[in-house]
Design a protein around this motif. Structure first.
Motif, short mmCIF file in Angstrom:
data_model
loop_
_atom_site.label_atom_id
_atom_site.label_comp_id
_atom_site.label_asym_id
_atom_site.label_seq_id
_atom_site.Cartn_x
_atom_site.Cartn_y
_atom_site.Cartn_z
N ASP A 43 0.64 -1.03 -0.17
CA ASP A 43 -0.09 -0.05 0.14
C ASP A 43 0.69 1.45 0.15
OD1 ASP A 43 -2.44 -1.40 -0.17
OD2 ASP A 43 -2.54 -1.43 1.84
N ALA A 44 2.10 1.17 1.18
CA ALA A 44 2.72 2.62 0.84
C ALA A 44 3.37 3.05 0.32
CB ALA A 44 3.57 2.05 2.18
N LEU A 45 4.29 2.04 -0.65
CA LEU A 45 5.31 1.49 -1.39
C LEU A 45 4.91 1.30 -3.20
CD1 LEU A 45 8.39 -1.02 -0.22
CD2 LEU A 45 8.28 2.04 -0.20
N LYS A 46 3.53 0.65 -3.55
CA LYS A 46 3.18 0.70 -4.99
C LYS A 46 4.39 -0.15 -5.64
CE LYS A 46 -0.67 3.93 -3.65
NZ LYS A 46 -0.13 3.71 -2.66
N PRO A 47 5.05 -0.58 -5.53
CA PRO A 47 5.98 -1.61 -6.20
C PRO A 47 5.16 -1.95 -7.57
CG PRO A 47 5.27 -3.10 -5.04
CD PRO A 47 4.65 -1.86 -4.31
N ASP A 48 6.01 -2.35 -8.48
CA ASP A 48 5.57 -2.95 -9.90
C ASP A 48 5.29 -4.50 -9.99
OD1 ASP A 48 5.53 0.48 -11.60
OD2 ASP A 48 7.33 0.13 -11.00
N ILE A 49 5.92 -5.02 -9.24
CA ILE A 49 6.25 -6.33 -9.46
C ILE A 49 6.65 -7.00 -7.55
CG2 ILE A 49 8.10 -8.56 -9.89
CD1 ILE A 49 8.95 -6.64 -11.75
N VAL A 50 6.47 -8.00 -6.98
CA VAL A 50 6.71 -8.31 -6.06
C VAL A 50 6.80 -9.91 -6.12
CG1 VAL A 50 5.20 -8.80 -3.92
CG2 VAL A 50 4.54 -6.89 -4.51
N PHE A 51 7.91 -9.49 -5.38
CA PHE A 51 8.90 -11.61 -5.58
C PHE A 51 7.86 -12.09 -4.06
CE2 PHE A 51 11.30 -9.36 -7.98
CZ PHE A 51 11.77 -10.68 -9.54
N LEU A 52 7.31 -12.99 -4.04
CA LEU A 52 6.49 -13.03 -3.18
C LEU A 52 6.46 -14.66 -2.57
CD1 LEU A 52 3.89 -12.34 -0.97
CD2 LEU A 52 2.08 -13.02 -2.56
N ASP A 53 7.10 -14.54 -0.95
CA ASP A 53 6.63 -16.42 -0.57
C ASP A 53 5.91 -16.68 -0.01
OD1 ASP A 53 8.10 -18.90 0.45
OD2 ASP A 53 9.10 -17.56 2.26
N ILE A 54 5.72 -17.84 0.14
CA ILE A 54 4.18 -18.60 0.18
C ILE A 54 3.94 -18.75 1.72
CG2 ILE A 54 2.64 -20.54 0.25
CD1 ILE A 54 3.31 -20.41 -2.70
N GLN A 55 5.37 -19.67 2.31
CA GLN A 55 4.39 -20.02 4.05
C GLN A 55 5.88 -18.78 4.58
OE1 GLN A 55 5.64 -23.94 4.19
NE2 GLN A 55 3.49 -23.95 3.44
N LEU A 112 8.75 -11.40 -17.08
CA LEU A 112 8.56 -9.66 -16.26
C LEU A 112 8.79 -8.09 -17.37
CD1 LEU A 112 10.22 -10.60 -12.79
CD2 LEU A 112 7.53 -10.15 -13.39
N LYS A 113 10.34 -8.55 -17.59
CA LYS A 113 10.47 -6.94 -19.00
C LYS A 113 9.31 -7.60 -20.57
CE LYS A 113 15.51 -6.49 -17.60
NZ LYS A 113 16.49 -7.26 -18.62
N SER A 114 8.73 -8.48 -20.95
CA SER A 114 8.10 -8.30 -21.50
C SER A 114 7.40 -8.14 -21.18
CB SER A 114 8.17 -9.67 -22.49
OG SER A 114 6.88 -11.23 -21.07
N ARG A 115 6.48 -7.43 -20.56
CA ARG A 115 5.13 -7.47 -20.06
C ARG A 115 5.18 -5.54 -19.10
NH1 ARG A 115 2.13 -12.61 -16.47
NH2 ARG A 115 2.89 -14.30 -18.19
N THR A 116 6.11 -4.75 -19.01
CA THR A 116 6.64 -3.80 -19.38
C THR A 116 6.09 -3.50 -20.49
OG1 THR A 116 8.82 -4.12 -19.40
CG2 THR A 116 7.68 -4.35 -17.06
N THR A 117 5.77 -2.04 -20.44
CA THR A 117 5.56 -1.30 -21.68
C THR A 117 7.26 -0.36 -21.90
OG1 THR A 117 5.18 0.71 -20.30
CG2 THR A 117 3.45 0.06 -20.88
N SER A 126 -2.58 -4.63 -11.08
CA SER A 126 -1.37 -3.69 -12.08
C SER A 126 0.33 -4.02 -11.52
CB SER A 126 -2.24 -2.45 -12.32
OG SER A 126 -1.57 -1.58 -10.57
N CYS A 127 0.17 -4.96 -10.43
CA CYS A 127 1.29 -5.47 -10.12
C CYS A 127 1.46 -6.61 -10.63
CB CYS A 127 1.54 -5.30 -8.50
SG CYS A 127 2.75 -5.60 -7.68
N GLN A 128 3.16 -7.31 -11.05
CA GLN A 128 3.10 -8.37 -11.13
C GLN A 128 3.84 -9.68 -10.08
OE1 GLN A 128 5.24 -9.43 -15.13
NE2 GLN A 128 5.44 -7.37 -15.06
N VAL A 129 3.19 -10.48 -10.10
CA VAL A 129 3.60 -10.78 -8.65
C VAL A 129 4.60 -12.59 -8.91
CG1 VAL A 129 2.32 -12.01 -6.71
CG2 VAL A 129 1.46 -10.69 -7.94
N VAL A 130 5.56 -12.65 -8.45
CA VAL A 130 6.43 -13.69 -8.55
C VAL A 130 6.34 -14.25 -7.22
CG1 VAL A 130 8.32 -14.85 -9.00
CG2 VAL A 130 7.75 -12.39 -10.68
N PHE A 131 5.95 -15.31 -7.33
CA PHE A 131 5.49 -16.46 -6.22
C PHE A 131 6.91 -17.08 -6.41
CE2 PHE A 131 1.28 -16.16 -5.89
CZ PHE A 131 0.58 -15.84 -5.28
#
Length: 251
Positions: A46-58, A115-120, A74-79
Motif C-alpha cells: 500500500d505504501a510503496l506501490k511496487p510494480d513487482i512483488v517477489f512473494l514467499d508463500i509460507q 517480467l520485462k516483456s510485460r512492461t511497456t 497492475s502489479c506483477q507477482v512472482v511467487f
C-alpha cells in the motif's frame, strides 16, 4: 521510469540471495523494500506501490496467497517458494511466474525476461544477459535445508565439511554439528561446485578446503593402496575408496 520491486521473504539469507541475484541480472530494477512477513507485506504494498512483488508463500502473519489478494492487478507477482504443490493456486491467483527454491540463475533470468516483456518500456538486454547466453555458466547450490532434531537448519554449503550417506538419509557435517537431508548423494553431487567438493567414496563427499592432509591407511600399508582424508581440526578419518583415489595421489 524503471520498475520497482518489493521482496517478501521470511528467511534473511534467502532474501539477501534473491536481492544479490536481481542486482546482477537486472541492475535497472529498483528494490523498493524488503519485508519478512505477510502483515508487513500488505502495508508495504500500500505504501510503496511496487510494480513487482517477489512473494514467499509460507510466512508468519499472512501467507503469500492471502497477501496476493491485497495486490492490485497492475502489479506483477512472482511467487518464490520451496513448495511446488502451490503452483496451480498461484497462477489462479494471477501470478506472473512461480519459482521453486533453491533458485538457479537460469530460471530467475527466465522470470526476469517474462517480467520485462510485460512492461511497456523494456530495456535492452544487459551485458550480463548477453554473456549468460554465450557461456551458460553452471550455478551451484549455495545453501540447503537440513533437519536437526525437531528443527530445520539453513546450512550454507560452503560451511559443510563433508556429506555422508546411508540408504535413507545424507548426513551434513559442519563445525557446528550434524544435520540430515533426504537428497541422494548422486543428485547432491550434481549440484555442488566440483572445484570445492569431491566424492571420495560411494557414500561420502568432502569439502576440499576442509582437508588437512591425505594419509595411507593401515590397509594401504599392507599393499592395498588405501587412502584416508584427515580434516582440519577433526578427529575422524574418512576412507577414500580405490575408485576415487586417483584424484588424491599427488596430494
Amino acid at each position: 521510469m524503471m520498475p520497482r520491486a518489493l521482496i517478501v521473504e521470511d528467511e534473511p539469507l534467502l532474501r539477501a540471495e534473491l536481492m544479490d541475484q536481481l542486482h546482477v541480472l537486472w541492475p535497472e530494477l529498483q528494490i523498493a523494500g524488503q519485508v519478512e512477513n505477510g502483515i508487513e507485506a500488505v502495508a508495504s504494498i500500500d505504501a510503496l506501490k511496487p510494480d513487482i512483488v517477489f512473494l514467499d508463500i509460507q510466512m508468519p502473519g499472512l501467507n503469500g496467497m492471502e497477501v496476493a489478494r491485497h495486490i492490485p492487478e497492475s502489479c506483477q507477482v512472482v511467487f518464490v517458494t520451496a513448495h511446488s504443490e502451490y503452483a496451480l493456486a498461484a497462477f489462479d491467483a494471477g501470478a506472473s511466474d512461480y519459482l521453486v527454491k533453491p533458485l538457479t540463475t537460469a530460471r530467475l533470468l527466465q522470470t526476469i525476461r517474462r517480467l520485462k516483456s510485460r512492461t511497456t518500456a523494456s530495456p535492452p538486454p544487459t551485458v550480463w544477459e548477453q554473456l549468460f547466453e554465450q557461456e551458460r555458466a553452471p550455478v551451484y547450490l549455495k545453501w540447503i535445508k537440513a533437519s536437526s532434531g525437531n528443527s530445520v537448519r539453513l546450512v550454507m554449503v560452503s560451511e559443510v565439511l563433508y556429506f555422508q550417506s546411508n540408504e535413507k538419509y545424507t548426513r551434513v557435517v559442519t563445525v557446528d554439528g550434524d544435520a540430515l537431508i533426504r537428497l541422494p548423494l548422486k543428485s547432491l553431487l550434481e549440484q555442488l561446485d566440483p572445484q570445492l567438493f569431491a566424492q571420495i567414496h560411494r557414500s561420502a563427499i568432502v569439502n576440499l578446503q576442509a582437508i588437512d592432509r591425505i594419509e595411507r591407511s593401515e590397509y594401504g600399508a599392507r599393499g592395498g593402496g588405501g587412502l584416508e582424508v584427515i580434516l582440519k581440526g577433526r578427529t575422524e578419518r574418512l576412507t577414500v575408496s580405490e575408485g576415487f583415489a586417483k584424484q588424491f595421489r599427488q596430494m
